[in-house]
Design a protein around this motif. Structure first.
Motif, PDB file in Angstrom:
ATOM      1  N   GLU A   1      24.354  40.617  45.461  1.00  0.00           N
ATOM      2  CA  GLU A   1      24.230  41.987  45.972  1.00  0.00           C
ATOM      3  C   GLU A   1      24.636  42.137  47.431  1.00  0.00           C
ATOM      4  O   GLU A   1      24.935  43.235  47.893  1.00  0.00           O
ATOM      5  N   LYS A   2      24.664  41.044  48.194  1.00  0.00           N
ATOM      6  CA  LYS A   2      25.047  41.143  49.600  1.00  0.00           C
ATOM      7  C   LYS A   2      26.559  41.132  49.790  1.00  0.00           C
ATOM      8  O   LYS A   2      27.045  41.363  50.891  1.00  0.00           O
ATOM      9  N   THR A   3      27.310  40.834  48.751  1.00  0.00           N
ATOM     10  CA  THR A   3      28.761  40.799  48.849  1.00  0.00           C
ATOM     11  C   THR A   3      29.322  42.205  48.814  1.00  0.00           C
ATOM     12  O   THR A   3      28.967  43.010  47.960  1.00  0.00           O
ATOM     13  N   VAL A   4      30.205  42.498  49.734  1.00  0.00           N
ATOM     14  CA  VAL A   4      30.847  43.808  49.829  1.00  0.00           C
ATOM     15  C   VAL A   4      32.356  43.599  49.739  1.00  0.00           C
ATOM     16  O   VAL A   4      32.907  42.715  50.397  1.00  0.00           O
ATOM     17  N   ILE A   5      33.016  44.412  48.941  1.00  0.00           N
ATOM     18  CA  ILE A   5      34.476  44.344  48.815  1.00  0.00           C
ATOM     19  C   ILE A   5      35.101  45.527  49.545  1.00  0.00           C
ATOM     20  O   ILE A   5      34.739  46.682  49.307  1.00  0.00           O
ATOM     21  N   GLY A   6      36.043  45.221  50.430  1.00  0.00           N
ATOM     22  CA  GLY A   6      36.802  46.263  51.106  1.00  0.00           C
ATOM     23  C   GLY A   6      38.119  46.498  50.390  1.00  0.00           C
ATOM     24  O   GLY A   6      38.713  45.560  49.847  1.00  0.00           O
ATOM     25  N   PHE A   7      38.564  47.742  50.366  1.00  0.00           N
ATOM     26  CA  PHE A   7      39.854  48.043  49.742  1.00  0.00           C
ATOM     27  C   PHE A   7      40.590  49.029  50.637  1.00  0.00           C
ATOM     28  O   PHE A   7      40.125  50.145  50.875  1.00  0.00           O
ATOM     29  N   ILE A   8      41.758  48.598  51.113  1.00  0.00           N
ATOM     30  CA  ILE A   8      42.573  49.417  52.008  1.00  0.00           C
ATOM     31  C   ILE A   8      43.861  49.798  51.293  1.00  0.00           C
ATOM     32  O   ILE A   8      44.649  48.936  50.912  1.00  0.00           O
ATOM     33  N   GLY A   9      44.045  51.105  51.096  1.00  0.00           N
ATOM     34  CA  GLY A   9      45.223  51.605  50.395  1.00  0.00           C
ATOM     35  C   GLY A   9      44.864  52.108  49.024  1.00  0.00           C
ATOM     36  O   GLY A   9      44.720  51.310  48.098  1.00  0.00           O
ATOM     37  N   THR A  10      44.692  53.413  48.881  1.00  0.00           N
ATOM     38  CA  THR A  10      44.252  53.976  47.601  1.00  0.00           C
ATOM     39  C   THR A  10      45.312  54.934  47.047  1.00  0.00           C
ATOM     40  O   THR A  10      45.022  56.073  46.709  1.00  0.00           O
ATOM     41  N   GLY A  11      46.527  54.427  46.966  1.00  0.00           N
ATOM     42  CA  GLY A  11      47.634  55.218  46.447  1.00  0.00           C
ATOM     43  C   GLY A  11      47.737  55.149  44.935  1.00  0.00           C
ATOM     44  O   GLY A  11      46.735  54.992  44.231  1.00  0.00           O
ATOM     45  N   VAL A  12      48.960  55.227  44.411  1.00  0.00           N
ATOM     46  CA  VAL A  12      49.206  55.289  42.973  1.00  0.00           C
ATOM     47  C   VAL A  12      48.529  54.135  42.242  1.00  0.00           C
ATOM     48  O   VAL A  12      47.894  54.322  41.206  1.00  0.00           O
ATOM     49  N   MET A  13      48.658  52.928  42.774  1.00  0.00           N
ATOM     50  CA  MET A  13      48.069  51.757  42.116  1.00  0.00           C
ATOM     51  C   MET A  13      46.719  51.370  42.716  1.00  0.00           C
ATOM     52  O   MET A  13      45.785  51.011  42.005  1.00  0.00           O
TER      53      MET A  13
ATOM     54  N   SER B   1      41.756  54.551  53.775  1.00  0.00           N
ATOM     55  CA  SER B   1      43.122  55.004  53.548  1.00  0.00           C
ATOM     56  C   SER B   1      43.491  55.920  54.706  1.00  0.00           C
ATOM     57  O   SER B   1      42.620  56.597  55.269  1.00  0.00           O
ATOM     58  N   ARG B   2      44.748  55.927  55.093  1.00  0.00           N
ATOM     59  CA  ARG B   2      45.147  56.802  56.198  1.00  0.00           C
ATOM     60  C   ARG B   2      44.890  58.260  55.871  1.00  0.00           C
ATOM     61  O   ARG B   2      44.636  59.075  56.747  1.00  0.00           O
ATOM     62  N   THR B   3      44.959  58.596  54.582  1.00  0.00           N
ATOM     63  CA  THR B   3      44.653  59.949  54.129  1.00  0.00           C
ATOM     64  C   THR B   3      43.380  59.902  53.303  1.00  0.00           C
ATOM     65  O   THR B   3      43.384  59.403  52.176  1.00  0.00           O
ATOM     66  N   LYS B   4      42.293  60.399  53.847  1.00  0.00           N
ATOM     67  CA  LYS B   4      40.996  60.278  53.194  1.00  0.00           C
ATOM     68  C   LYS B   4      40.974  60.968  51.836  1.00  0.00           C
ATOM     69  O   LYS B   4      40.274  60.536  50.915  1.00  0.00           O
ATOM     70  N   GLU B   5      41.773  62.032  51.691  1.00  0.00           N
ATOM     71  CA  GLU B   5      41.785  62.771  50.421  1.00  0.00           C
ATOM     72  C   GLU B   5      42.187  61.879  49.257  1.00  0.00           C
ATOM     73  O   GLU B   5      41.748  62.100  48.121  1.00  0.00           O
ATOM     74  N   LYS B   6      43.010  60.856  49.524  1.00  0.00           N
ATOM     75  CA  LYS B   6      43.443  59.960  48.448  1.00  0.00           C
ATOM     76  C   LYS B   6      42.289  59.122  47.902  1.00  0.00           C
ATOM     77  O   LYS B   6      42.381  58.585  46.802  1.00  0.00           O
ATOM     78  N   ALA B   7      41.235  59.018  48.680  1.00  0.00           N
ATOM     79  CA  ALA B   7      40.074  58.232  48.250  1.00  0.00           C
ATOM     80  C   ALA B   7      38.947  59.110  47.734  1.00  0.00           C
ATOM     81  O   ALA B   7      37.870  58.606  47.402  1.00  0.00           O
TER      82      ALA B   7
ATOM     83  N   PHE C   1      40.710  43.659  50.191  1.00  0.00           N
ATOM     84  CA  PHE C   1      42.007  43.819  49.542  1.00  0.00           C
ATOM     85  C   PHE C   1      42.843  44.813  50.334  1.00  0.00           C
ATOM     86  O   PHE C   1      42.321  45.805  50.852  1.00  0.00           O
ATOM     87  N   THR C   2      44.146  44.573  50.406  1.00  0.00           N
ATOM     88  CA  THR C   2      45.063  45.553  50.977  1.00  0.00           C
ATOM     89  C   THR C   2      46.176  45.833  49.978  1.00  0.00           C
ATOM     90  O   THR C   2      46.712  44.920  49.353  1.00  0.00           O
ATOM     91  N   MET C   3      46.485  47.124  49.839  1.00  0.00           N
ATOM     92  CA  MET C   3      47.551  47.555  48.935  1.00  0.00           C
ATOM     93  C   MET C   3      48.227  48.737  49.620  1.00  0.00           C
ATOM     94  O   MET C   3      47.941  49.900  49.312  1.00  0.00           O
ATOM     95  N   VAL C   4      49.092  48.430  50.590  1.00  0.00           N
ATOM     96  CA  VAL C   4      49.718  49.465  51.406  1.00  0.00           C
ATOM     97  C   VAL C   4      51.217  49.523  51.118  1.00  0.00           C
ATOM     98  O   VAL C   4      51.692  48.909  50.161  1.00  0.00           O
ATOM     99  N   GLY C   5      51.961  50.258  51.936  1.00  0.00           N
ATOM    100  CA  GLY C   5      53.336  50.542  51.568  1.00  0.00           C
ATOM    101  C   GLY C   5      54.386  49.540  52.006  1.00  0.00           C
ATOM    102  O   GLY C   5      55.160  49.028  51.202  1.00  0.00           O
ATOM    103  N   TYR C   6      54.429  49.255  53.303  1.00  0.00           N
ATOM    104  CA  TYR C   6      55.534  48.498  53.879  1.00  0.00           C
ATOM    105  C   TYR C   6      55.019  47.317  54.705  1.00  0.00           C
ATOM    106  O   TYR C   6      53.852  47.310  55.128  1.00  0.00           O
ATOM    107  N   PRO C   7      55.887  46.330  54.970  1.00  0.00           N
ATOM    108  CA  PRO C   7      55.471  45.224  55.835  1.00  0.00           C
ATOM    109  C   PRO C   7      54.939  45.693  57.186  1.00  0.00           C
ATOM    110  O   PRO C   7      54.023  45.087  57.741  1.00  0.00           O
ATOM    111  N   THR C   8      55.507  46.778  57.723  1.00  0.00           N
ATOM    112  CA  THR C   8      54.991  47.312  58.993  1.00  0.00           C
ATOM    113  C   THR C   8      53.548  47.784  58.841  1.00  0.00           C
ATOM    114  O   THR C   8      52.743  47.641  59.776  1.00  0.00           O
ATOM    115  N   ASP C   9      53.214  48.356  57.684  1.00  0.00           N
ATOM    116  CA  ASP C   9      51.831  48.771  57.425  1.00  0.00           C
ATOM    117  C   ASP C   9      50.918  47.552  57.330  1.00  0.00           C
ATOM    118  O   ASP C   9      49.783  47.563  57.821  1.00  0.00           O
TER     119      ASP C   9
END
Length: 306
Positions: A19-31, A50-56, A81-89
């Protein structure tokens, strides 16, 4: 190592963290949205950014918690976890002032599922290691359908021990999870995947256009050729979308162009010629210049229709 416990739910073994484990997820787009939802449904505490909160918004309504910055994710999460767009991101999320590495917890895990440069995956691993953090490159294949159905192919690079420790979490997202080797190996494998898809998509589109010009019913043609030697995921899943005029992104053209550029750069570095990949990239760039960069990759069909 993650502390896991097992419970049975509807006859299927589900792995839940302590229960103490927390999973972070960055990038809530199509996938990313579907992937984060699977983890939420599996019983994990999820913190999303996510850069756009509405997507989450849907995830937040279902119980996910919001973080205002990647730094907040890093400070709270055991596994991010990260699931973003480009290497720059990816660079910004991992190495920025509010980045995951600088602010991550010792003993935590960073899993980049973005399709990115193998050299960047190695850099992330090396810098994370200095801070006592394990970094894994784990790009995926399967598009929006694979993400929704938790049937992604996941290609993993990094230390094998770290992979084995986070595998139970990856099993909530995919059915074909393969450890490929050292840091960067997952990204190199994804380049192989994208190279195979690129030329295949040209063949799929040309086959459909040929069928139409020959006066055949392309839907009936598909019944014959999808189960034969020409069969492929793109032929079975994307050709029907083409015929239905559905060009919504399961995977964006702009992201595919990015992937092909990475693969061509890597091929050049290794002294390899990749004419099929180069042709596919040139065709997709022409489509993007006509305003199709946010369409799905199946919109290559429009090249012959314009």
């Amino acid at each position: 190592m993650l502390k896991l416990k097992e419970i049975k739910r509807e006859g299927k073994m589900i792995l839940l963290t302590h229960e103490k484990t927390v999973i972070g997820f960055i990038g809530t787009g199509v996938m990313g949205k579907s992937m984060a939802e699977h983890l939420l449904n599996a019983g994990y505490t999820i913190v999303v950014y996510s850069r756009t909160k509405e997507k989450a918004a849907d995830l937040l309504r279902k119980g996910a918690e919001w973080a205002d910055t990647p730094r907040e994710v890093a400070e709270r999460a055991t596994v991010s976890f990260t699931m973003v767009g480009y290497p720059t991101d990816v660079e910004e999320v991992y190495f920025g002032e509010n980045g995951l590495i600088q602010n991550g917890r010792e003993g935590s895990y960073l899993i980049d599922m973005t399709t990115s440069a193998p050299s960047l995956a190695v850099k992330i691993y090396e810098q994370a290691k200095k801070r006592g953090i394990q970094a894994i490159d784990a790009p995926v294949s399967g598009g929006d359908v694979g993400a929704k159905e938790a049937k992604l192919s996941i290609m993993v690079g990094g230390e094998q021990k770290a992979y084995e420790e986070i595998r139970p979490i990856l099993e909530q997202l995919g059915t074909n999870i393969v450890y490929q080797g050292k840091p960067g190996a997952g990204q190199h494998t994804k380049m192989c995947n994208q190279i195979a898809i690129a030329s295949n998509m040209i063949g799929v589109c040309e086959a459909i256009i040929y069928a139409e010009k020959a006066g055949l019913d392309p839907e009936i043609v598909l019944k014959s050729i999808t189960t034969g030697a020409a069969g492929s995921w793109s032929l079975s899943n994307l050709a029907p979308r083409m015929l239905n005029g559905n060009f919504e992104p399961g995977f964006y053209i702009k992201h595919f162009i990015k992937d092909m550029k990475i693969a061509l750069d890597e091929a050049e570095r290794m002294g390899m010629d990749a004419p099929g990949l180069a042709l596919a990239k040139s065709l997709y760039i022409q489509l993007a210049e006509k305003g199709e960069e946010n369409s799905g990759t199946q919109a290559l069909y429009k090249y012959w229709k314009s």
